[in-house]
Scaffold this motif. Structure first.
Motif, PDB file in Angstrom:
ATOM      1  N   ILE A  50      20.996  21.829 101.834  1.00  0.00           N
ATOM      2  CA  ILE A  50      20.764  20.818 100.801  1.00  0.00           C
ATOM      3  C   ILE A  50      22.071  20.068 100.556  1.00  0.00           C
ATOM      4  N   SER A  51      22.152  18.813 100.931  1.00  0.00           N
ATOM      5  CA  SER A  51      23.370  18.047 100.695  1.00  0.00           C
ATOM      6  C   SER A  51      23.494  17.705  99.218  1.00  0.00           C
ATOM      7  N   LEU A  52      24.737  17.841  98.693  1.00  0.00           N
ATOM      8  CA  LEU A  52      24.934  17.618  97.262  1.00  0.00           C
ATOM      9  C   LEU A  52      25.594  16.280  96.961  1.00  0.00           C
ATOM     10  N   GLU A  53      25.733  15.424  97.987  1.00  0.00           N
ATOM     11  CA  GLU A  53      26.426  14.152  97.765  1.00  0.00           C
ATOM     12  C   GLU A  53      25.681  13.289  96.748  1.00  0.00           C
ATOM     13  N   ASN A  54      24.356  13.400  96.735  1.00  0.00           N
ATOM     14  CA  ASN A  54      23.559  12.670  95.765  1.00  0.00           C
ATOM     15  C   ASN A  54      23.760  13.260  94.364  1.00  0.00           C
ATOM     16  N   ASP A  55      24.002  12.382  93.362  1.00  0.00           N
ATOM     17  CA  ASP A  55      24.250  12.856  92.003  1.00  0.00           C
ATOM     18  C   ASP A  55      23.084  13.655  91.437  1.00  0.00           C
ATOM     19  N   MET A  56      21.847  13.209  91.754  1.00  0.00           N
ATOM     20  CA  MET A  56      20.685  13.901  91.199  1.00  0.00           C
ATOM     21  C   MET A  56      20.575  15.319  91.756  1.00  0.00           C
ATOM     22  N   THR A  57      20.787  15.483  93.062  1.00  0.00           N
ATOM     23  CA  THR A  57      20.715  16.818  93.648  1.00  0.00           C
ATOM     24  C   THR A  57      21.762  17.714  93.006  1.00  0.00           C
ATOM     25  N   MET A  58      22.974  17.160  92.872  1.00  0.00           N
ATOM     26  CA  MET A  58      24.058  17.923  92.247  1.00  0.00           C
ATOM     27  C   MET A  58      23.668  18.316  90.835  1.00  0.00           C
ATOM     28  N   TYR A  59      23.012  17.348  90.134  1.00  0.00           N
ATOM     29  CA  TYR A  59      22.634  17.624  88.748  1.00  0.00           C
ATOM     30  C   TYR A  59      21.717  18.835  88.647  1.00  0.00           C
ATOM     31  N   TRP A  60      20.727  18.934  89.549  1.00  0.00           N
ATOM     32  CA  TRP A  60      19.804  20.069  89.459  1.00  0.00           C
ATOM     33  C   TRP A  60      20.536  21.374  89.698  1.00  0.00           C
ATOM     34  N   LEU A  61      21.525  21.360  90.598  1.00  0.00           N
ATOM     35  CA  LEU A  61      22.312  22.574  90.825  1.00  0.00           C
ATOM     36  C   LEU A  61      23.071  22.947  89.548  1.00  0.00           C
ATOM     37  N   VAL A  62      23.749  21.939  88.948  1.00  0.00           N
ATOM     38  CA  VAL A  62      24.533  22.217  87.734  1.00  0.00           C
ATOM     39  C   VAL A  62      23.632  22.725  86.626  1.00  0.00           C
ATOM     40  N   ALA A  63      22.463  22.072  86.475  1.00  0.00           N
ATOM     41  CA  ALA A  63      21.524  22.504  85.436  1.00  0.00           C
ATOM     42  C   ALA A  63      21.084  23.942  85.693  1.00  0.00           C
ATOM     43  N   GLY A  64      20.838  24.276  86.990  1.00  0.00           N
ATOM     44  CA  GLY A  64      20.438  25.644  87.334  1.00  0.00           C
ATOM     45  C   GLY A  64      21.532  26.644  86.989  1.00  0.00           C
ATOM     46  N   VAL A  65      22.780  26.305  87.358  1.00  0.00           N
ATOM     47  CA  VAL A  65      23.906  27.192  87.062  1.00  0.00           C
ATOM     48  C   VAL A  65      24.027  27.391  85.561  1.00  0.00           C
ATOM     49  N   PHE A  66      23.873  26.288  84.817  1.00  0.00           N
ATOM     50  CA  PHE A  66      24.007  26.364  83.360  1.00  0.00           C
ATOM     51  C   PHE A  66      22.954  27.282  82.754  1.00  0.00           C
ATOM     52  N   ILE A  67      21.683  27.063  83.166  1.00  0.00           N
ATOM     53  CA  ILE A  67      20.590  27.896  82.616  1.00  0.00           C
ATOM     54  C   ILE A  67      20.832  29.361  82.958  1.00  0.00           C
ATOM     55  N   ALA A  68      21.235  29.623  84.209  1.00  0.00           N
ATOM     56  CA  ALA A  68      21.481  31.006  84.620  1.00  0.00           C
ATOM     57  C   ALA A  68      22.584  31.630  83.764  1.00  0.00           C
ATOM     58  N   GLY A  69      23.675  30.874  83.569  1.00  0.00           N
ATOM     59  CA  GLY A  69      24.785  31.385  82.769  1.00  0.00           C
ATOM     60  C   GLY A  69      24.371  31.613  81.328  1.00  0.00           C
ATOM     61  N   PHE A  70      23.617  30.647  80.783  1.00  0.00           N
ATOM     62  CA  PHE A  70      23.151  30.724  79.398  1.00  0.00           C
ATOM     63  C   PHE A  70      22.292  31.969  79.184  1.00  0.00           C
ATOM     64  N   LEU A  71      21.347  32.198  80.126  1.00  0.00           N
ATOM     65  CA  LEU A  71      20.456  33.350  79.995  1.00  0.00           C
ATOM     66  C   LEU A  71      21.229  34.651  80.184  1.00  0.00           C
ATOM     67  N   THR A  72      22.200  34.654  81.111  1.00  0.00           N
ATOM     68  CA  THR A  72      23.018  35.859  81.306  1.00  0.00           C
ATOM     69  C   THR A  72      23.718  36.236  80.008  1.00  0.00           C
ATOM     70  N   ILE A  73      24.332  35.244  79.366  1.00  0.00           N
ATOM     71  CA  ILE A  73      25.048  35.527  78.122  1.00  0.00           C
ATOM     72  C   ILE A  73      24.073  36.043  77.059  1.00  0.00           C
ATOM     73  N   HIS A  74      22.899  35.399  76.987  1.00  0.00           N
ATOM     74  CA  HIS A  74      21.926  35.833  75.993  1.00  0.00           C
ATOM     75  C   HIS A  74      21.485  37.266  76.259  1.00  0.00           C
ATOM     76  N   ARG A  75      21.314  37.596  77.532  1.00  0.00           N
ATOM     77  CA  ARG A  75      20.912  38.951  77.909  1.00  0.00           C
ATOM     78  C   ARG A  75      22.009  39.944  77.522  1.00  0.00           C
ATOM     79  N   ILE A  76      23.273  39.572  77.771  1.00  0.00           N
ATOM     80  CA  ILE A  76      24.395  40.467  77.437  1.00  0.00           C
ATOM     81  C   ILE A  76      24.393  40.749  75.932  1.00  0.00           C
ATOM     82  N   ILE A  77      24.225  39.677  75.149  1.00  0.00           N
ATOM     83  CA  ILE A  77      24.321  39.825  73.693  1.00  0.00           C
ATOM     84  C   ILE A  77      23.219  40.735  73.163  1.00  0.00           C
ATOM     85  N   HIS A  78      22.017  40.650  73.774  1.00  0.00           N
ATOM     86  CA  HIS A  78      20.894  41.415  73.249  1.00  0.00           C
ATOM     87  C   HIS A  78      20.670  42.737  73.962  1.00  0.00           C
TER      88      HIS A  78
END
Lengths: 304, 310
Positions: B149-177
């Motif tokens: 999957i080439s990431l040169e396109n801003d939209m493709t990159m955006y979905w990756l960043v959004a995925g990383v963010f959601i994963a990180g967010f849920l990880t932190i929430h899981r740790i806290i609870h």
């Protein structure tokens, strides 16, 4: 004597002479003077207010700017400024304490840190807006120009004066706190403020004065620094991080401890310049790491 | 599954929906910057909000993650996922080393020690050859994800960043609870009591610190890929101060506060950038106002008003 001074040995592959060590060690005292004044001010403020004053670097910078302004706007020279600038900045500090900082005493200490950090950003930003970041020159007063031969080095007179002046001010602060009745009241209020207040001492005013005093010390260091470093809004930044490390190393429990640690680490920094110049910027932090590993409370710290 | 209460679940779903809609309305590169800042702030919030330790040197982990991701991407041409993971691991390793020293003290000393240690990391980055000194590592390619999957396109990159963010967010929430997170909160409330119950509080604090630094490293690595650059700014104290501001403004110890803070702070910087040093003045003023009048932060105040824990 000459033979002793030119005696040289090798360390980490660097040839080192005794005169170089003495010279850099003495020069290290200059930075040590600033560390001592700043960490002393932090310790005094912390003892009384239980706040770590993150605005200290900005107030140090204000001291330098106050002396520059006194010279350029009012024609007042270096020596009067050495007295006036700390008074002015100290008064500004007292104003800050009365209006803003005093609202936080009932809260967690971390809020004091965040608030003073914010104040530092505001002060620095305003100065950067009006004076830019490039720095303004401040001339060394005529009396203190030139250099003196100390045998192992030529000491610029102004730098010698900085060490002397800082040492005197630190000593006077120590005497005031440890040996006078005002100091005794202050120390008592640090231990137990409500009880001291019950004896009829105006503790809130004492706190304001303490903050003003600590700030004045920072401003005094700022005036001393003005001719050495150019006067610029970021000059406090470079110092204050090192000073926090100095405070961690010394612990904030003792007045004399802060003074000794400040001067001592300046010397250590100077000596490092001879042995391994690349590390001179970080050696204070390395010392901090060693102290944390062996004596986490700090060299002069009391139990938490 | 992640320990969300019903209002939190609704807020979370609303956030995911916004994440899906926003790139079609707003500039994706700006949104990616918000998400990287938000993830960084969430990682920082794990320490201040749930362990009660204020780290004033979190830029060290964010910046080192950024450098390592940029370097491996540019010179080893690794996969984007590998670069981000390496960024996270770097943050974790630095977190372990620096945290081991810093957790020996608490309160304001912890803040000063982390500040001083991060200054040391800054000097290291200034001198070390691989960081490129003042220039930083520039022109880092975004590369490809999973090899195809080439990431040169801003939209493709955006979905990756959004995925990383959601994963990180849920990880932190899981740790806290998790039970582990409950112990952390116990330490925050009353450390001597936690010790008397037999918990090795220092170990708990260190593990939390390493987790927080790992996620900060992930955020830094992602940021390096998005903008193709890793510089000294990433490890500088001002970045540490900014993440403190972001979290404070959004709400310390709230789940969604850091995200809200990131939206506000990043937008503010974007619009104030033309006014130079006024950004610093505004940031400082926000600190002062938050501490004096507004200690719960935006999300904390909303939650208090609605009587919900957000």
């Amino acid at each position: 004597m000459q033979a002793f001074l030119s005696y040289s040995f090798s360390l980490f592959g660097t040839p080192i002479t005794v005169s170089a060590l003495l010279g850099q060690g003495t020069l290290g005292l200059i930075n040590g003077s600033f560390y001592a004044c700043l960490s002393l001010g932090l310790a005094v403020i912390f003892g009384m207010l239980n706040i770590i004053n993150f605005a200290h670097g900005a107030l140090f910078m204000m001291g330098a700017f106050a002396s520059w302004m006194l010279l350029n706007y009012a024609g007042i020279g270096y020596f009067p400024a050495l007295l006036l600038a700390p008074l002015l900045v100290g008064a500004f500090g007292m104003l800050l304490e009365k209006t803003i900082i005093s609202r936080l005493y009932k809260l967690d200490h971390l809020y004091g840190l965040l608030l003073t950090f914010g104040l530092a950003l505001v002060i620095q930003g305003l100065f950067r807006n009006y004076y830019g970041s490039s720095g303004l020159p401040y001339r060394i007063p005529a009396v203190l120009q030139g250099a003196t031969n100390l045998g192992f080095m030529y000491m610029p007179n102004y730098r010698g004066w900085v060490v002397l002046a800082a040492a005197i001010v630190c000593f006077v602060t120590w005497v005031t706190i440890e040996k006078t009745s005002l100091g005794a009241t202050l120390r008592a209020a640090t231990e137990n403020a409500p009880l001291v207040q019950a004896f009829g001492v105006n503790v809130p005013r004492l706190i304001t004065l303490t903050y003003g005093g600590g700030v004045a010390l920072a401003a005094f260091a700022g005036v001393l620094a003005a001719p050495i470093y150019s006067v610029n809004p970021n000059m406090g930044d470079n110092f204050i991080n090192t000073v926090f490390a100095v405070v961690v190393i010394g612990g904030m429990g003792s007045i004399m401890g802060s003074i000794v640690t400040g001067f001592g680490l300046g010397v250590v920094e100077g000596l490092t310049k001879v042995v391994y110049p690349q590390a001179s910027a970080t050696v204070v932090f390395v010392v901090m790491v060693i102290v944390l590993l062996t004596r986490p409370r700090g060299l002069f710290g009391k139990a938490a | 599954m992640f320990g969300f209460s019903r209002p939190q679940l609704i807020a979370f779903l609303a956030m995911v929906a916004l994440l899906a809609i926003c790139p079609f309305v707003l500039y994706p590169v700006f949104l990616m910057r918000v998400l990287c800042t938000a993830l960084f702030a969430c990682a920082f919030n794990l320490m201040i909000g749930y362990v009660g330790l204020l780290s004033f040197g979190h830029a060290a982990f964010f910046g080192m993650g950024s450098y390592v991701a940029a370097w491996t991407m540019k010179f080893w041409h690794v996969d984007a996922a590998i670069a981000i993971i390496l960024g996270g691991l770097t943050g974790g390793v630095f977190g372990l080393a620096l945290g081991y020293l810093a957790i020996r003290r608490s309160g304001i000393y912890f803040a000063m020690i982390t500040l001083a240690l991060s200054q040391m990391v800054y000097f290291f980055c200034l001198e070390a050859p691989f960081t490129g000194g003042e220039d930083g590592i520039q022109q880092v390619p975004r590369g490809t994800l999973f090899g195809f999957i080439s990431l040169e396109n801003d939209m493709t990159m955006y979905w990756l960043v959004a995925g990383v963010f959601i994963a990180g967010f849920l990880t932190i929430h899981r740790i806290i609870h998790s039970p582990f997170g409950q112990v952390l909160k116990g330490i925050r409330e009353n450390e001597p009591r936690a010790t008397s119950l037999g918990y090795r509080t220092d170990d708990y604090k260190l593990i939390a610190f390493v987790l927080s630094c790992t996620i900060a490293g992930v955020a830094g690595g992602t940021k390096a890929l998005v903008f193709g650059i890793a510089t000294l700014t990433d490890v500088h104290n001002s970045t540490s101060g900014e993440v403190v501001l972001t979290t404070l403004l959004g709400g310390l110890g709230t789940v969604f506060g850091p995200v809200m803070g990131a939206v506000v702070v990043t937008s503010m910087e974007n619009y104030l950038a033309q006014f130079g040093a006024w950004v610093t003045v505004t940031q400082g003023a926000i600190f002062v106002v938050c501490v004096l009048a507004f200690r719960r932060g935006i999300v904390g105040e909303i939650g208090n008003f609605l009587k919900l824990k957000l």
